[in-house]
Design a protein around this motif. Structure first.
Motif, PDB file in Angstrom:
ATOM      1  N   THR A  83       1.306   2.063  -2.469  1.00  0.00           N
ATOM      2  CA  THR A  83       0.854   3.140  -1.573  1.00  0.00           C
ATOM      3  C   THR A  83      -0.500   3.725  -1.959  1.00  0.00           C
ATOM      4  OG1 THR A  83       2.115   4.827  -2.770  1.00  0.00           O
ATOM      5  CG2 THR A  83       3.205   3.759  -0.899  1.00  0.00           C
ATOM      6  N   PRO A  89      -1.738   4.377   6.170  1.00  0.00           N
ATOM      7  CA  PRO A  89      -0.329   4.227   5.798  1.00  0.00           C
ATOM      8  C   PRO A  89       0.642   4.066   6.958  1.00  0.00           C
ATOM      9  CG  PRO A  89      -1.072   6.470   5.370  1.00  0.00           C
ATOM     10  CD  PRO A  89      -2.288   5.675   5.727  1.00  0.00           C
ATOM     11  N   SER A 110       5.831   5.226  -5.547  1.00  0.00           N
ATOM     12  CA  SER A 110       4.602   5.828  -5.058  1.00  0.00           C
ATOM     13  C   SER A 110       4.137   6.917  -6.013  1.00  0.00           C
ATOM     14  CB  SER A 110       4.870   6.431  -3.676  1.00  0.00           C
ATOM     15  OG  SER A 110       3.724   7.030  -3.150  1.00  0.00           O
TER      16      SER A 110
END
Length: 199
Positions: A83, A89, A110
């Protein structure tokens, strides 16, 4: 010696039983194969922006930040420390959604607070941020396990910046999510629609 953050991720992975087909998104850097509790996998695909790294080859080369055509669906997906490298995203997790079968499971690690590092380092997610992006891209959060700083030095510094510090000492998250719906047709490319038999 592995970092504090890396040790927490490895401990978490060792709790996961994996079976069926697996897609390892961004898996060239640290392939997930062999790092979980069990591994009864019949198909294992690595999707990455690069073709090879340290002798490991990607099965599919693509930037998940962009609309992509991927014709396989898997029982399980992994996005381990990916991420940070996303600049789009929602599109990225729309793509991940298409890689996973209905009711399939997605495992994500993440960072929330982590130093800028090598590669194309872009964003960090709060607990609420990763939850919202996943929910908006068809996933239901089943579990979020925080990763913690090695001591309270970070918390002490943050208290100097803000009167209220939510989730003190949390530096990242390990998320288990389940695919609940497929992204809307209008967001799909023609090839994606064809691979899902949508006219």
């Amino acid at each position: 010696m592995a970092s504090n953050s890396r040790r927490q991720i490895e401990t978490w992975l060792k709790t996961i039983d994996v079976s069926g087909s697996v897609v390892d998104v961004g898996g060239l850097f640290w392939p997930v194969k062999g790092r979980t509790k069990t591994w009864n996998v019949d198909v294992y695909h690595i999707v990455d922006v690069k073709e090879t790294r340290n002798g490991v080859k990607a099965d599919y080369v693509a930037d998940i930040n962009l609309s992509m055509d991927y014709s396989f669906q898997h029982d399980v997906g992994f996005c381990i420390e990916v991420t940070d490298h996303l600049w789009n995203p929602v599109m990225a997790f729309n793509n991940v959604n298409l890689m996973i079968k209905p009711d399939g499971i997605l495992y994500i690690s993440s960072n929330f607070i982590f130093p800028h590092h090598t590669g194309f380092d872009c964003i960090r997610f709060t607990r609420d941020g990763i939850s919202k992006v996943l929910q908006m891209t068809g996933f239901e959060i089943l579990n979020i396990v925080p990763r913690y700083a090695v001591d309270d030095t970070l918390f002490q510094g943050l208290k100097k910046e803000s009167k209220v510090v939510y989730h003190p000492n949390e530096i990242g998250y390990m998320v288990t999510a389940q695919k609940r719906w497929t992204i809307p047709n209008y967001l799909l490319t023609k090839t994606q629609k064809e691979s899902l038999s949508i006219v």
